[in-house]
Every structure is written in structure tokens, then in C-alpha cells.
Scaffold this motif. Sequence first.
Motif, PDB file in Angstrom:
ATOM      1  N   SER A   1       1.116  -1.301  -0.178  1.00 60.36           N
ATOM      2  CA  SER A   1       0.037  -0.021  -0.092  1.00 60.36           C
ATOM      3  C   SER A   1       0.839   1.438   0.187  1.00 60.36           C
ATOM      4  CB  SER A   1      -1.361   0.240   0.996  1.00 60.36           C
ATOM      5  OG  SER A   1       0.396   0.273   2.415  1.00 60.36           O
ATOM      6  N   PHE A   2       1.751   1.049   0.900  1.00 58.42           N
ATOM      7  CA  PHE A   2       2.948   2.696   0.604  1.00 58.42           C
ATOM      8  C   PHE A   2       3.683   2.100  -0.971  1.00 58.42           C
ATOM      9  CE2 PHE A   2       7.319   3.513   1.571  1.00 58.42           C
ATOM     10  CZ  PHE A   2       7.238   5.303   1.232  1.00 58.42           C
ATOM     11  N   PHE A   3       3.935   1.273  -1.525  1.00 55.64           N
ATOM     12  CA  PHE A   3       4.099   1.298  -2.736  1.00 55.64           C
ATOM     13  C   PHE A   3       3.066   2.315  -3.496  1.00 55.64           C
ATOM     14  CE2 PHE A   3       4.392  -0.657  -6.991  1.00 55.64           C
ATOM     15  CZ  PHE A   3       4.636  -0.123  -7.381  1.00 55.64           C
ATOM     16  N   ILE A   4       2.147   1.523  -3.633  1.00 48.90           N
ATOM     17  CA  ILE A   4       0.930   1.916  -3.958  1.00 48.90           C
ATOM     18  C   ILE A   4       0.388   3.692  -4.647  1.00 48.90           C
ATOM     19  CG2 ILE A   4      -1.331   2.523  -4.717  1.00 48.90           C
ATOM     20  CD1 ILE A   4      -1.348  -0.498  -4.236  1.00 48.90           C
ATOM     21  N   ARG A   5       0.740   4.086  -2.890  1.00 44.48           N
ATOM     22  CA  ARG A   5       0.993   5.116  -1.859  1.00 44.48           C
ATOM     23  C   ARG A   5       1.697   6.092  -2.917  1.00 44.48           C
ATOM     24  NH1 ARG A   5      -0.168   4.438   2.155  1.00 44.48           N
ATOM     25  NH2 ARG A   5       1.726   5.320   3.234  1.00 44.48           N
ATOM     26  N   LEU A   6       2.465   6.381  -2.943  1.00 42.37           N
ATOM     27  CA  LEU A   6       4.234   6.574  -3.394  1.00 42.37           C
ATOM     28  C   LEU A   6       3.815   6.803  -4.924  1.00 42.37           C
ATOM     29  CD1 LEU A   6       7.372   5.336  -1.718  1.00 42.37           C
ATOM     30  CD2 LEU A   6       6.398   7.805  -1.411  1.00 42.37           C
ATOM     31  N   TYR A   7       3.588   5.643  -5.974  1.00 44.69           N
ATOM     32  CA  TYR A   7       3.665   5.835  -7.156  1.00 44.69           C
ATOM     33  C   TYR A   7       2.513   6.379  -7.546  1.00 44.69           C
ATOM     34  CZ  TYR A   7       3.957   3.553 -11.517  1.00 44.69           C
ATOM     35  OH  TYR A   7       3.989   3.207 -12.821  1.00 44.69           O
ATOM     36  N   LYS A   8       1.162   7.183  -6.621  1.00 43.38           N
ATOM     37  CA  LYS A   8       0.543   7.839  -7.381  1.00 43.38           C
ATOM     38  C   LYS A   8       0.983   9.345  -7.094  1.00 43.38           C
ATOM     39  CE  LYS A   8      -4.631   8.450  -6.801  1.00 43.38           C
ATOM     40  NZ  LYS A   8      -5.919   7.374  -6.505  1.00 43.38           N
ATOM     41  N   LYS A   9       1.578   9.606  -6.392  1.00 42.27           N
ATOM     42  CA  LYS A   9       2.272  10.686  -5.653  1.00 42.27           C
ATOM     43  C   LYS A   9       2.903  11.475  -6.532  1.00 42.27           C
ATOM     44  CE  LYS A   9       3.641  13.269  -2.059  1.00 42.27           C
ATOM     45  NZ  LYS A   9       4.376  13.483  -0.432  1.00 42.27           N
ATOM     46  N   LYS A  10       3.788  10.343  -7.406  1.00 47.89           N
ATOM     47  CA  LYS A  10       4.784  10.484  -8.576  1.00 47.89           C
ATOM     48  C   LYS A  10       4.218  10.681  -9.557  1.00 47.89           C
ATOM     49  CE  LYS A  10       9.758   9.826  -9.920  1.00 47.89           C
ATOM     50  NZ  LYS A  10       9.951  10.939 -10.324  1.00 47.89           N
ATOM     51  N   TYR A  11       3.428  10.001  -9.775  1.00 48.17           N
ATOM     52  CA  TYR A  11       3.037   9.549 -11.441  1.00 48.17           C
ATOM     53  C   TYR A  11       1.403   9.843 -11.918  1.00 48.17           C
ATOM     54  CZ  TYR A  11       7.703   7.325 -12.033  1.00 48.17           C
ATOM     55  OH  TYR A  11       9.009   6.836 -11.084  1.00 48.17           O
ATOM     56  N   GLY A  12       0.753  10.497 -10.794  1.00 45.53           N
ATOM     57  CA  GLY A  12      -0.364  10.567 -10.954  1.00 45.53           C
ATOM     58  C   GLY A  12      -1.524   9.512 -11.181  1.00 45.53           C
ATOM     59  N   HIS A  13      -1.169   8.286 -10.962  1.00 50.17           N
ATOM     60  CA  HIS A  13      -1.815   7.470 -11.356  1.00 50.17           C
ATOM     61  C   HIS A  13      -1.282   5.815 -10.325  1.00 50.17           C
ATOM     62  CE1 HIS A  13       0.548   7.389 -14.667  1.00 50.17           C
ATOM     63  NE2 HIS A  13       0.819   5.326 -14.590  1.00 50.17           N
ATOM     64  N   THR A  14      -2.832   4.972 -10.852  1.00 47.93           N
ATOM     65  CA  THR A  14      -2.015   3.908  -9.567  1.00 47.93           C
ATOM     66  C   THR A  14      -1.404   3.134 -11.221  1.00 47.93           C
ATOM     67  OG1 THR A  14      -3.430   3.167 -10.606  1.00 47.93           O
ATOM     68  CG2 THR A  14      -3.833   3.638  -8.003  1.00 47.93           C
ATOM     69  N   PRO A  15      -0.286   2.106 -10.197  1.00 46.95           N
ATOM     70  CA  PRO A  15       0.543   1.602 -10.720  1.00 46.95           C
ATOM     71  C   PRO A  15      -0.065   0.411 -11.482  1.00 46.95           C
ATOM     72  CG  PRO A  15       0.820   0.683  -7.924  1.00 46.95           C
ATOM     73  CD  PRO A  15       0.133   2.104  -8.519  1.00 46.95           C
ATOM     74  N   LYS A  16      -1.580   0.187 -11.236  1.00 47.10           N
ATOM     75  CA  LYS A  16      -2.249  -0.883 -12.332  1.00 47.10           C
ATOM     76  C   LYS A  16      -2.752  -0.612 -13.779  1.00 47.10           C
ATOM     77  CE  LYS A  16      -4.777  -4.630 -12.718  1.00 47.10           C
ATOM     78  NZ  LYS A  16      -4.304  -5.814 -12.035  1.00 47.10           N
ATOM     79  N   GLN A  17      -2.341   1.196 -13.267  1.00 47.11           N
ATOM     80  CA  GLN A  17      -2.864   1.806 -15.200  1.00 47.11           C
ATOM     81  C   GLN A  17      -1.657   1.468 -15.693  1.00 47.11           C
ATOM     82  OE1 GLN A  17      -4.396   5.391 -12.386  1.00 47.11           O
ATOM     83  NE2 GLN A  17      -6.371   5.444 -14.340  1.00 47.11           N
ATOM     84  N   ASP A  18      -0.271   1.369 -15.465  1.00 42.02           N
ATOM     85  CA  ASP A  18       0.907   1.165 -15.899  1.00 42.02           C
ATOM     86  C   ASP A  18       1.012   0.038 -16.567  1.00 42.02           C
ATOM     87  OD1 ASP A  18       1.601   3.741 -16.423  1.00 42.02           O
ATOM     88  OD2 ASP A  18       2.686   3.961 -14.771  1.00 42.02           O
ATOM     89  N   CYS A  19       0.195  -1.281 -16.173  1.00 38.12           N
ATOM     90  CA  CYS A  19      -0.042  -2.941 -16.761  1.00 38.12           C
ATOM     91  C   CYS A  19       0.579  -2.956 -17.812  1.00 38.12           C
ATOM     92  CB  CYS A  19      -0.422  -4.165 -15.524  1.00 38.12           C
ATOM     93  SG  CYS A  19       0.033  -3.639 -13.706  1.00 38.12           S
TER      94      CYS A  19
END
Length: 150
Positions: A132-150
Motif C-alpha cells: 500500500s505504501f508502494f501504491i501511495r508513493l507511485y500515485k503521488k509521483k506519477y498521478g495514477h496507480t501502478p495498475k494503470q501502467d500494467c
Amino acid sequence: CQLELPNAKALIDVFFRMNPGSGHQFYFFACMYSLLWQIDESYTSRSVHYAKIRPAVDALKRNSESNHKMDHYAKLCNMSEGNFRRLFRACVGKTPVEYRNEIRLANAKVLLQSGEYNVSEVAEITGFTNHSFFIRLYKKKYGHTPKQDC
């Protein structure tokens, strides 16, 4: 380390206020010389300080997925942890943990876009133990969740 130019603004203001035909060319050159001298002094100081933390920066780049404590990196630089953190922030502009997380997130983005791994796998590969920390940081940096880059 960030360049520190205490008189830069005043020197630049003089530069732009000068009228080329006013006969003050030597004053103009003196201002330019002063500015260039400040840049050189600041850059030289920056290089010396950066060299002190270089072993840690290199280790963080090579092994960003490892979860070594900051005292490990401080020891690589032969410094106390407090001095290491202070100098690292002054030179890089962020804490060692922020720097490591930035590297991890960039690696995670590449892995996700490859399509070979799911979000949980990427989080683990890149060194994030808390998904959850990973997802939160990823969303903060890239503006979307990691799932959207899969």
C-alpha cells in the motif's frame, strides 16, 4: 550540493540595467567576473562535498532494492549517520530514503510497462515491503496507480 550564489541576483540586475553605450564596460566585466567567480567557488565546494557521499550514492543506485539502514550508507562514507544525512540532503536535495524511493519508483514503472509482472511482484522486486505504501508513493509521483501502467 546546491550552488550558493549570495550576490548573484544583484550582479544579474546590474548586468541587465547596464546600457551598452554608457562607457561602463569595465564595471560590467567586473560584475560578470564576480558572478563567474562565485559559480566556480560554489561548484568546487559542491564537488568536494559530493565526493564524500559518492560511495553511498553509487551503492543506492546499484542496490536500490535492498533495505539497508542509513547507518550502512554512512559507514560506506566514513561518516556518522547524522552528518551523512545532512550532507546527502545538502548535495542531492532530498533525503537518502527519498532518493532510494525515487530510483525504486522509476524501476517499478519500467517493470510494470514491460507487462511481465503484476503490481505485487514489482513492489517486491523493487524493494517495497509494504504494497500500500508502494501504491501511495507511485500515485503521488506519477498521478495514477501502478495498475494503470500494467
